[in-house]
Design a protein around this motif. Structure first.
Motif, short mmCIF file in Angstrom:
data_model
loop_
_atom_site.label_atom_id
_atom_site.label_comp_id
_atom_site.label_asym_id
_atom_site.label_seq_id
_atom_site.Cartn_x
_atom_site.Cartn_y
_atom_site.Cartn_z
N ALA A 178 57.19 35.59 44.14
CA ALA A 178 56.07 36.52 44.02
C ALA A 178 55.27 36.56 45.33
O ALA A 178 55.07 35.54 45.98
N GLY A 179 54.81 37.76 45.67
CA GLY A 179 53.99 37.88 46.87
C GLY A 179 52.54 37.57 46.62
O GLY A 179 51.82 37.11 47.51
N ARG A 180 52.08 37.82 45.40
CA ARG A 180 50.69 37.59 45.04
C ARG A 180 50.64 37.18 43.57
O ARG A 180 51.32 37.76 42.73
N VAL A 181 49.81 36.15 43.27
CA VAL A 181 49.67 35.65 41.91
C VAL A 181 48.19 35.60 41.55
O VAL A 181 47.40 34.98 42.26
N VAL A 182 47.84 36.27 40.46
CA VAL A 182 46.47 36.30 39.98
C VAL A 182 46.43 35.65 38.60
O VAL A 182 47.26 35.96 37.74
N ALA A 183 45.48 34.74 38.38
CA ALA A 183 45.40 33.98 37.14
C ALA A 183 44.13 34.33 36.38
O ALA A 183 43.06 34.51 36.97
N CYS A 184 44.25 34.39 35.05
CA CYS A 184 43.11 34.67 34.18
C CYS A 184 42.98 33.55 33.15
O CYS A 184 43.98 33.07 32.62
#
Length: 310
Positions: free
Chosen positions: A159-165
């Motif tokens: 993955a190039g970018r990982v966003v977590a919630c």
């Protein structure tokens, strides 16, 4: 031997002495070294799962780690889903097909904590979700073991970018330590408000890994770029998600379901050894608490992943 027993559905287990189990045809007996308390264990023991009310008393524990003839292994059981006992005891029996040999150097407690949760994260990302190099991944429910694993494994998978919630500040701080590029705290927003916040943090998203469903999933769908995918594997935030038809059609979105139950024994073995390899390489870890077997009742519904040590 000592074992945790579910005697009444809906109540914590009682630790007691019982006879060591004898393996039947096609089974082996494992000396258990680590057994996680998982959401599936709690669901089965509640008596309210789709498997029905379990026959009691029984030993819970749908997976575990131990020693077979002195060699480390991971194993699965059907405890709470079908008659029979599970891993939360000093000894357990498992079908030979449900036993996976582990590297000698593997950390038993960490492998138990990761287990099928990390397998699910890996397979959702690289199998069902078809993650491609450089894509942006949005991980809902990043406070749980599936979510924590997904944050790290998404990076491993390219993955190039990982966003977590997640809902708690502590979970978001941990996600940042685990490598998330950005984090979003889930609150009481309506779908549109949450979608705006997710979009601001993540930008157009290629793949959503969704262990929560409900409002977060509905909002995450609105962040997907044309051709984006959402893979659902849980319902911690609700059983239903509202999906506008126009949104699906205008962006050619895909909503996919995932369950470990569809894996063959070989697929499960391959995925498990893959995540264990990443853990041994220092690329994958999760937060968990170790407790001795005699404290299993007090730790039964404790938040976070608990690993019982017989």
């Amino acid at each position: 031997m000592r074992a945790a027993e579910i005697r009444t559905p809906g109540r914590p287990p009682v630790v007691a002495e019982r006879a060591a189990p004898e393996p039947g045809p096609g089974q082996v007996r494992v000396r258990v070294t680590a057994a996680p308390i998982t959401p599936l264990d709690l669901l089965c023991a509640s008596g309210e799962s789709y498997f029905g009310v379990p026959a009691t008393p029984y030993v819970p524990g749908v997976q575990g780690v131990g020693l077979l003839d002195g060699r480390p292994v991971w194993f699965a059981t059907a405890a709470g889903m079908r008659p029979g006992d599970g891993s939360m005891a000093e000894h357990a029996v498992a079908a030979s097909a449900d036993v996976v040999a582990l590297p000698v150097e593997a950390d038993h407690a960490l492998v138990a904590a990761l287990g099928l949760s990390a397998v699910a994260a890996w397979r959702c990302l690289t199998g069902t979700g078809e993650l491609a190099e450089g894509e942006t991944v949005l991980v809902l429910g990043a406070g749980g073991v599936v979510g924590q694993s997904a944050v790290q494994l998404a990076r491993v998978a390219g993955a190039g970018r990982v966003v977590a919630c997640a809902r708690s500040a502590a979970a978001l701080k941990r996600a940042e330590r685990l490598g998330a590029d950005a984090v979003v705290r889930l609150g009481e927003d309506d779908v549109d408000a949450l979608a705006r916040r997710l979009g601001d943090a993540a930008g157009p998203v290629d793949l959503v890994l969704d262990p929560v469903c409900g409002v977060p999933a509905a909002a995450a769908l609105r962040t997907l770029r044309p051709g984006g995918r959402l893979v659902n594997l849980g319902s911690a935030a609700g059983e239903e998600v509202a999906v506008p038809s126009a949104l699906l059609r205008s962006r050619s979105l895909r909503i996919l379901g995932y369950t470990n139950n569809e894996l063959t024994a070989e697929e499960r073995r391959e995925a498990l050894l893959t995540v264990v390899g990443h853990a041994m390489a220092g690329e994958l870890t999760v937060g968990y608490e170790k407790v001795p077997l005699h404290e299993a009742a007090r730790a039964w519904d404790r938040p976070g992943r608990v690993v019982v040590l017989p």
